[in-house]
Every structure is written in structure tokens, then in C-alpha cells.
Design a protein around this motif. Structure first.
Motif, short mmCIF file in Angstrom:
data_model
loop_
_atom_site.label_atom_id
_atom_site.label_comp_id
_atom_site.label_asym_id
_atom_site.label_seq_id
_atom_site.Cartn_x
_atom_site.Cartn_y
_atom_site.Cartn_z
N LYS A 92 30.59 34.71 50.98
CA LYS A 92 29.65 35.64 50.33
C LYS A 92 29.21 36.71 51.31
CE LYS A 92 26.79 33.36 47.16
NZ LYS A 92 25.51 32.80 46.79
N GLY A 93 29.18 37.96 50.88
CA GLY A 93 28.69 39.05 51.73
C GLY A 93 29.77 39.69 52.58
N GLU A 116 32.06 26.43 43.12
CA GLU A 116 30.85 26.42 42.29
C GLU A 116 29.62 26.40 43.20
OE1 GLU A 116 31.43 24.29 38.18
OE2 GLU A 116 32.76 23.45 39.69
N GLN A 117 28.60 27.18 42.82
CA GLN A 117 27.42 27.26 43.69
C GLN A 117 26.24 26.55 43.04
OE1 GLN A 117 27.18 31.49 43.98
NE2 GLN A 117 29.07 31.60 45.16
N VAL A 139 30.62 38.48 46.17
CA VAL A 139 29.41 37.73 45.79
C VAL A 139 29.78 36.26 45.60
CG1 VAL A 139 28.19 39.68 44.78
CG2 VAL A 139 29.72 38.33 43.33
N ASP A 140 31.03 35.93 45.94
CA ASP A 140 31.51 34.55 45.80
C ASP A 140 32.01 34.02 47.13
OD1 ASP A 140 31.39 34.31 42.82
OD2 ASP A 140 32.76 36.01 42.97
#
Ligand SMILES: [Zn+2]
Length: 376
Positions: free
Chosen positions: A323-324, A375-376, A348-349
Motif C-alpha cells: 500500500k502506498g 484481504e484487509q 491502495v492495495d
């Protein structure tokens, strides 16, 4: 052993020519399962034809006693899509006549069957799994035949309908179907699988698999398996836990418009090993089975260009991403700005980039890449 070869007329053309399918059947000496394998349903996804060529070579070198049951192979299964070009690009993902995605035209009979499922279970619930399998399979076959019979022959069928009928009839008696695709762009290899078939998926030797968790029923693999998934659900509700030995696979072998030998090898060894595991081939298992990372289909995340421009420094397919982190940069010569602008597009994943588009120039909203996201 030699295959039985059949040529099937598909479409007569305005020019007086015919489009045809060529079907290769390897029939073993002993009774067994039926396997149906097709390739190139989408025009740019050509790698499966090389896989089928290698399979034909391999099966031809076997003796009839090495095969239990029957294996049906259909290379170049969509001549319209295969032959379509725009400049030198293969564009055959959609039927040019009606705009439909060639892999969203298939008929899932489960909604028809669901009306009769309670009476089917009342009659057959106490039978053995093998008996239920035989009777239900016959029911699916009859549903398909009835649908085809009832279609409006007087006013003619659309080509999508005729084509759909032909492929579904060819595969109707199969126990296992394998539909070989690739990305249309640039991608890693992976496999689509369904509930209850996760263990079998490991024999294909892929690192990643997509678990189809939402079924529309119009894709080839879904239309074939969904009636069985529905029956298994119903039986489970009534306290009978069964997973029938009927399976449906879509293989995604690398990139589009390319025959990458590594993808060919992966497809060939995966299919041979799977057929050995299923005892369709009397040969030893290959040492390729492995634990597969399964991603629910809903976790395939698609990234589209936030504005028009030129893509630079895009991560390649197969990149692990957090992410980022930057996925790519977008350079825009916007007319309302004095100087060119640069936009960093970040993820964003968290996961792996599984495919990337091939064109490094994009309009706003065009597909840039996809991520298998944890999955977050
Ligand atoms: Zn495809």
C-alpha cells in the motif's frame, strides 16, 4: 494412438467460404471420464493452441490402454475471434456483430433446473453419489437439448447463439472441462477455480488461483459447473455433504498475442499432471503440484488511468506491491497547464500485480493494471 478427427461447420460466409472447427478425440480402451479442452475463445489468447499441439503430440505417443475414457481437444475454437485484426493487433474479444464478450454468451441451465430441484431430490436423495451424478448429468444434457430444439429455427439464430450451442453441445457430456485463455495484455499465469475444487487445482502447478466467489453463469466454465454447485448447495442444506467429481477450469497462461514457451510448458505439464491425478492418463504424476495461493475473484482490483497521458516506470506483471507504493507515473501535456505535469499513481492495495496493459499511452479511464489484493 491416432485421434479421431472431425470437422464441424460453424458459419457460412458471404464470400461463399465456411468457418469450421476441427475436433481431435482420443478414445482410450477402457471406460472412464470425459475431458473437454478448448483454446482461443478470445482472439488474442493464442497460447492454448500451442498447448493443444503439444497435447496432441503427447497423446499420439500413448497406447489406447494408457487413456481411460476420452479426451476431446478443440484448438482455435473461435475462428471469428482468431482471424480478427485491427492493424496488427488481435482484437477478438467481442463479437463484432453484437458486441458481446465471447466468454459471456453461454447458457447456465441452473435457473431452469432450480424449479425442479426439490422434486429431483425427493426422488433421488437416498441414491448413491454415483447414481445421483448419472441422473443429474443426464438431466442437464436434456435441458440443453430442449433449449436448442426450442430455439426459433424458422426465423434463424444469431451467430452468438449458434456458436454457444455448438460449444456447449461438444462439452455437454464431459466430466472435466478446461478452457485455455491468457491475458489480452501482459500477465502472469494463474487458474480460475470453484468451491470444493481447490485441492484438484494444486495439480496444475500454478502459484496463484482465483476462486470464483460470485457466479454470473455466462462464462464457459461457470455455465458448465454452476448447475452442480447449486445441487451440492441443496444437498448440503439437507445434510448431505457431497462434492461431485465434475470440474471446470479456466487457465490463464501469460500474455496475449504471444506464445511464451514458459506459458506453453506450464499449461502442458499442468494439464498432463491433472489428467494423471484424475486417472484419465495411466502415467506417473509429475512433481509440479504445489500449494496454491487462492484469491477470491472479488479481490481482483483493477486500476484505471485517472487522466490521459503517457505511462512511465510502470511496475511489470508479477511485482509484489505494498500500500502506498508507486505503481506508475503518468505524464500529461495538459493544454490548460503551462508545463507538462507528472502524477504518481500509488497502490491502495497490498498484493501482486497480475496483469498490465500493453499501451503506454492512455485516455482517462483506460485500464492500466490489475492487482491480486490480500484481504484487509
Ligand atoms: Zn480470455
Amino acid at each position: 494412438m491416432d485421434p479421431k478427427i472431425e470437422i464441424i461447420d460453424l458459419q457460412s460466409l458471404a464470400s461463399g467460404d465456411f468457418l469450421q472447427l476441427k475436433v481431435y478425440r482420443f478414445v482410450g480402451n477402457s471406460e472412464g471420464k470425459k475431458v473437454y479442452i478448448q483454446a482461443n475463445l478470445h482472439g488474442a489468447e493464442i497460447v492454448g493452441n500451442a498447448v493443444i499441439y503439444e497435447l496432441i503430440k503427447c497423446f499420439s505417443s500413448l497406447q489406447p490402454q494408457d487413456i481411460n475414457g476420452e479426451i476431446i481437444l478443440v484448438p482455435l475454437c473461435n475462428p471469428v475471434g482468431v482471424n480478427q485484426r485491427h492493424h496488427f493487433f488481435s482484437t477478438g474479444r467481442f463479437n463484432p456483430h453484437d458486441g458481446q464478450n465471447w466468454n459471456r454468451i453461454f447458457w447456465d441451465c441452473s435457473s431452469e433446473i432450480s424449479k425442479e430441484i426439490d422434486s429431483f431430490l425427493e426422488e433421488n436423495f437416498d441414491l448413491s453419489e454415483a447414481e445421483i451424478y448419472r441422473i443429474y448429468k443426464d438431466k442437464i444434457r436434456r435441458k440443453l437439448e430442449k433449449k436448442i430444439e426450442e430455439e426459433d429455427r424458422i426465423r434463424g439464430l444469431s451467430f452468438s447463439e449458434k456458436y454457444r450451442n455448438l460449444l456447449q453441445k461438444l462439452s455437454a457430456l464431459a466430466d472435466y472441462v478446461i478452457d485455455i485463455h491468457s491475458s489480452s495484455v501482459s500477465a502472469i499465469s494463474y487458474i480460475y477455480t470453484f468451491k470444493g475444487r481447490e485441492k484438484s487445482a494444486e495439480y496444475f502447478g500454478f502459484d496463484y488461483g482465483v476462486l470464483v466467489d460470485e457466479i454470473e453463469g455466462k462464462a464457459f466454465d461457470e455455465a458448465f459447473l454452476n448447475p452442480w454447485l447449486k445441487l451440492e448447495e441443496k444437498l448440503a442444506e439437507k445434510g448431505k455433504k457431497v462434492v461431485f467429481d465434475v470440474e471446470s477450469w479456466t487457465l490463464e497462461l501469460g500474455s496475449g498475442m504471444k506464445i511464451e514457451e514458459e506459458s506453453v510448458e506450464r499449461g502442458v505439464s499442468g494439464i498432463i499432471n491433472y489428467l494423471a491425478f484424475k486417472k484419465v492418463l495411466n502415467i506417473r504424476l509429475l512433481p509440479i503440484a504445489r500449494k496454491i495461493k487462492l484469491i477470491p475473484k472479488s479481490q481482483m482490483k483493477h486500476y484505471y488511468a485517472p487522466k490521459g497521458g503517457i505511462i512511465r516506470n510502470r511496475l511489470p506483471a508479477g511485482s509484489i506491491i505494498r500500500k502506498g507504493e508507486t505503481l506508475y507515473q503518468l505524464v500529461s501535456f495538459e493544454k490548460r497547464e503551462a508545463m507538462p505535469t507528472i502524477t504518481e499513481v500509488v497502490s491502495v492495495d497490498e498484493g501482486i500485480v497480475y496483469d498490465v496493459s500493453t499501451n503506454d499511452t492512455v485516455n482517462e479511464g483506460e485500464y492500466v493494471l490489475g492487482i491480486f489484493a490480500h484481504e484487509q
